[in-house]
Design a protein around this motif. Structure first.
Motif, PDB file in Angstrom:
ATOM      1  N   SER A 106       0.809  -1.216   0.000  1.00  0.00           N
ATOM      2  CA  SER A 106       0.000   0.000   0.000  1.00  0.00           C
ATOM      3  C   SER A 106       0.843   1.268   0.000  1.00  0.00           C
ATOM      4  N   TYR A 107       2.126   1.134   0.360  1.00  0.00           N
ATOM      5  CA  TYR A 107       3.043   2.270   0.418  1.00  0.00           C
ATOM      6  C   TYR A 107       4.404   1.830  -0.111  1.00  0.00           C
ATOM      7  N   ALA A 108       5.178   2.813  -0.573  1.00  0.00           N
ATOM      8  CA  ALA A 108       6.545   2.556  -1.013  1.00  0.00           C
ATOM      9  C   ALA A 108       7.510   3.309  -0.102  1.00  0.00           C
ATOM     10  N   LEU A 109       8.387   2.573   0.572  1.00  0.00           N
ATOM     11  CA  LEU A 109       9.423   3.159   1.420  1.00  0.00           C
ATOM     12  C   LEU A 109      10.692   3.274   0.575  1.00  0.00           C
ATOM     13  N   VAL A 110      11.033   4.482   0.185  1.00  0.00           N
ATOM     14  CA  VAL A 110      12.045   4.694  -0.850  1.00  0.00           C
ATOM     15  C   VAL A 110      13.343   5.223  -0.248  1.00  0.00           C
ATOM     16  N   LEU A 111      14.408   4.449  -0.446  1.00  0.00           N
ATOM     17  CA  LEU A 111      15.752   4.870  -0.054  1.00  0.00           C
ATOM     18  C   LEU A 111      16.288   5.793  -1.131  1.00  0.00           C
ATOM     19  N   SER A 112      16.974   6.844  -0.713  1.00  0.00           N
ATOM     20  CA  SER A 112      17.502   7.777  -1.702  1.00  0.00           C
ATOM     21  C   SER A 112      18.566   7.121  -2.575  1.00  0.00           C
ATOM     22  N   SER A 113      18.653   7.558  -3.811  1.00  0.00           N
ATOM     23  CA  SER A 113      19.768   7.153  -4.665  1.00  0.00           C
ATOM     24  C   SER A 113      21.063   7.555  -3.974  1.00  0.00           C
ATOM     25  N   SER A 114      21.967   6.588  -3.770  1.00  0.00           N
ATOM     26  CA  SER A 114      23.117   6.847  -2.891  1.00  0.00           C
ATOM     27  C   SER A 114      24.448   6.359  -3.446  1.00  0.00           C
ATOM     28  N   TYR A 115      24.488   5.997  -4.693  1.00  0.00           N
ATOM     29  CA  TYR A 115      25.729   5.453  -5.263  1.00  0.00           C
ATOM     30  C   TYR A 115      26.900   6.414  -5.056  1.00  0.00           C
ATOM     31  N   PRO A 137       2.503   5.364  -8.377  1.00  0.00           N
ATOM     32  CA  PRO A 137       1.103   5.008  -8.127  1.00  0.00           C
ATOM     33  C   PRO A 137       0.821   4.738  -6.651  1.00  0.00           C
ATOM     34  N   LEU A 138       1.883   4.612  -5.838  1.00  0.00           N
ATOM     35  CA  LEU A 138       1.735   4.411  -4.396  1.00  0.00           C
ATOM     36  C   LEU A 138       2.217   5.649  -3.648  1.00  0.00           C
ATOM     37  N   PRO A 139       1.624   5.938  -2.484  1.00  0.00           N
ATOM     38  CA  PRO A 139       2.174   6.986  -1.623  1.00  0.00           C
ATOM     39  C   PRO A 139       3.605   6.628  -1.215  1.00  0.00           C
ATOM     40  N   VAL A 140       4.438   7.639  -1.095  1.00  0.00           N
ATOM     41  CA  VAL A 140       5.869   7.446  -0.858  1.00  0.00           C
ATOM     42  C   VAL A 140       6.240   7.852   0.564  1.00  0.00           C
ATOM     43  N   LEU A 141       7.099   7.041   1.196  1.00  0.00           N
ATOM     44  CA  LEU A 141       7.750   7.418   2.443  1.00  0.00           C
ATOM     45  C   LEU A 141       9.242   7.552   2.180  1.00  0.00           C
ATOM     46  N   ILE A 142       9.843   8.547   2.783  1.00  0.00           N
ATOM     47  CA  ILE A 142      11.280   8.768   2.658  1.00  0.00           C
ATOM     48  C   ILE A 142      11.997   7.863   3.647  1.00  0.00           C
ATOM     49  N   TYR A 143      12.980   7.125   3.160  1.00  0.00           N
ATOM     50  CA  TYR A 143      13.749   6.201   4.008  1.00  0.00           C
ATOM     51  C   TYR A 143      15.155   6.762   4.168  1.00  0.00           C
ATOM     52  N   VAL A 144      15.503   7.128   5.393  1.00  0.00           N
ATOM     53  CA  VAL A 144      16.825   7.696   5.668  1.00  0.00           C
ATOM     54  C   VAL A 144      17.607   6.697   6.515  1.00  0.00           C
ATOM     55  N   TYR A 145      18.603   6.075   5.914  1.00  0.00           N
ATOM     56  CA  TYR A 145      19.406   5.063   6.595  1.00  0.00           C
ATOM     57  C   TYR A 145      20.840   5.169   6.077  1.00  0.00           C
ATOM     58  N   PRO A 146      21.645   6.056   6.672  1.00  0.00           N
ATOM     59  CA  PRO A 146      23.012   6.255   6.199  1.00  0.00           C
ATOM     60  C   PRO A 146      23.848   4.977   6.194  1.00  0.00           C
ATOM     61  N   GLY A 147      23.539   4.044   7.103  1.00  0.00           N
ATOM     62  CA  GLY A 147      24.328   2.825   7.229  1.00  0.00           C
ATOM     63  C   GLY A 147      24.269   1.918   6.021  1.00  0.00           C
ATOM     64  N   VAL A 148      23.229   2.026   5.202  1.00  0.00           N
ATOM     65  CA  VAL A 148      23.127   1.188   4.002  1.00  0.00           C
ATOM     66  C   VAL A 148      23.085   2.026   2.727  1.00  0.00           C
ATOM     67  N   SER A 149      23.336   3.327   2.859  1.00  0.00           N
ATOM     68  CA  SER A 149      23.243   4.196   1.686  1.00  0.00           C
ATOM     69  C   SER A 149      24.483   5.062   1.533  1.00  0.00           C
ATOM     70  N   ASN A 150      25.632   4.418   1.727  1.00  0.00           N
ATOM     71  CA  ASN A 150      26.901   5.090   1.425  1.00  0.00           C
ATOM     72  C   ASN A 150      27.116   6.338   2.275  1.00  0.00           C
ATOM     73  N   GLY A 151      26.572   6.311   3.497  1.00  0.00           N
ATOM     74  CA  GLY A 151      26.755   7.430   4.419  1.00  0.00           C
ATOM     75  C   GLY A 151      25.889   8.641   4.127  1.00  0.00           C
ATOM     76  N   LEU A 152      24.986   8.522   3.174  1.00  0.00           N
ATOM     77  CA  LEU A 152      24.168   9.668   2.774  1.00  0.00           C
ATOM     78  C   LEU A 152      23.085   9.969   3.810  1.00  0.00           C
ATOM     79  N   VAL A 153      22.984  11.222   4.208  1.00  0.00           N
ATOM     80  CA  VAL A 153      21.944  11.672   5.128  1.00  0.00           C
ATOM     81  C   VAL A 153      21.009  12.619   4.382  1.00  0.00           C
TER      82      VAL A 153
END
Length: 314
Positions: A106-115, A137-153
């Protein structure tokens, strides 16, 4: 996207469910997947994040990811399902959203592009989420997780700005900066928007609720759901002293997650009777150091005792 504003996920406790494998370390154990989901739903968990970091989404194919969401959705149709999306390109992320929606999310939890890690600007992050939310087509939630996204905040000011987008309805903050949680959850600008803030760390559930957060998406709740639901409920009842006592016990249990990661989470859940093995796919296919694990055995036992006590009082 519809002109009407989608509702954010309801306040409460959510669990990022792991992917269970059989002993061959490759085959998905759908039977355990469904049994665990029903266990969580029966014990007050509001919904599941499926194919997030705990779910080892990076180790599965798109077809496999969708099949797990679909199996849980069919087994627990009333449950709120948030599907994880962690692709680096906009189009790939949108294709993933189409896939998880078809499977029942019902929702998409989206991690930022972090390459490119911290070399990615906040303006670029805003463009990434805005472009996806405009077309999702789904409501979006922002996923902030520096530990799995190359240190990106994703900075609080960026989340605050994105909260005004009608198709961005919340965020999950999976790092321990309570100041950042506060700057978002207590922001007057965020409060007037259709936007719920969840912490990814159950060890700060009570502090985050105090500053306006709406709940947690916590992995150890996969083993001890009643403990985290009780903390949430006690807060709603303004019983802060008892909530703080249980929060302390939860914090001690969370030391396992901090030190052993996904495999440690799965080992704790396995100890409650779920799955043939707690190991993941390569490279998460090695046992934890039992000597190190034993140092935290008392912490886990405290959580188990509370869980059993809460079960008896239901």
């Amino acid at each position: 996207m519809s002109n009407s504003f989608p509702a954010p996920p309801p306040a409460g406790v959510y669990t990022p469910v792991p992917t269970f494998f059989t002993k061959d370390g490759v085959t998905i154990d759908f039977e355990t997947q469904v049994r665990h989901a029903k266990f969580l739903s029966d014990n007050g968990i509001k919904g599941a994040v499926i194919m997030g970091s705990t779910g080892e989404a990076a180790h599965l194919t798109r077809t496999e990811r969708a099949s797990i969401i679909s199996s849980i959705h069919r087994a627990v149709p009333h449950w709120v399902i948030v599907g994880g999306v962690s692709q680096n390109s906009v189009q790939d992320a949108l294709d993933e959203i189409d896939s998880i929606m078809a499977a029942g999310a019902s929702y998409a939890l989206v991690l930022s592009s972090s390459y490119y890690g911290p070399g990615t600007t906040q303006a670029g992050i805003r463009d990434f989420y805005t472009t996806i939310a405009d077309r999702s087509p789904l409501p979006v939630l922002i996923y902030v997780y520096p530990g799995v996204s190359n240190g990106l905040v994703v900075e609080p000011t960026t989340v605050e700005e994105l909260s005004s987008h009608p198709n961005i309805v919340g965020c999950k903050l999976s790092y321990g900066d309570v100041s950042h949680h506060t700057l978002i959850a207590s922001s007057p600008r965020v409060k007037i928007n259709n936007f719920n803030v969840f912490t990814g760390l159950g060890q700060i559930l009570l502090p985050v609720l105090m500053v306006g957060g709406k709940g947690t998406v916590d992995a150890l709740a996969g083993a001890f759901p009643r403990l985290y639901v009780k903390i949430f409920d006690l807060f709603q009842e303004h019983k802060y002293e008892e909530a703080a006592r249980l929060q302390y016990i939860a914090c001690r249990g969370e030391e396992l997650v901090v030190r052993f990661g996904v495999v440690g989470i799965k080992k704790a859940i396995h100890s409650q009777g779920f799955g043939e093995t707690y190991l993941g796919r390569v490279p998460l296919n090695h046992d934890v150091d039992e000597k190190k694990w034993s140092k935290y055995a008392a912490n886990l036992l405290e959580c188990e005792e509370v869980e059993e006590k809460l079960s008896r009082h239901e």
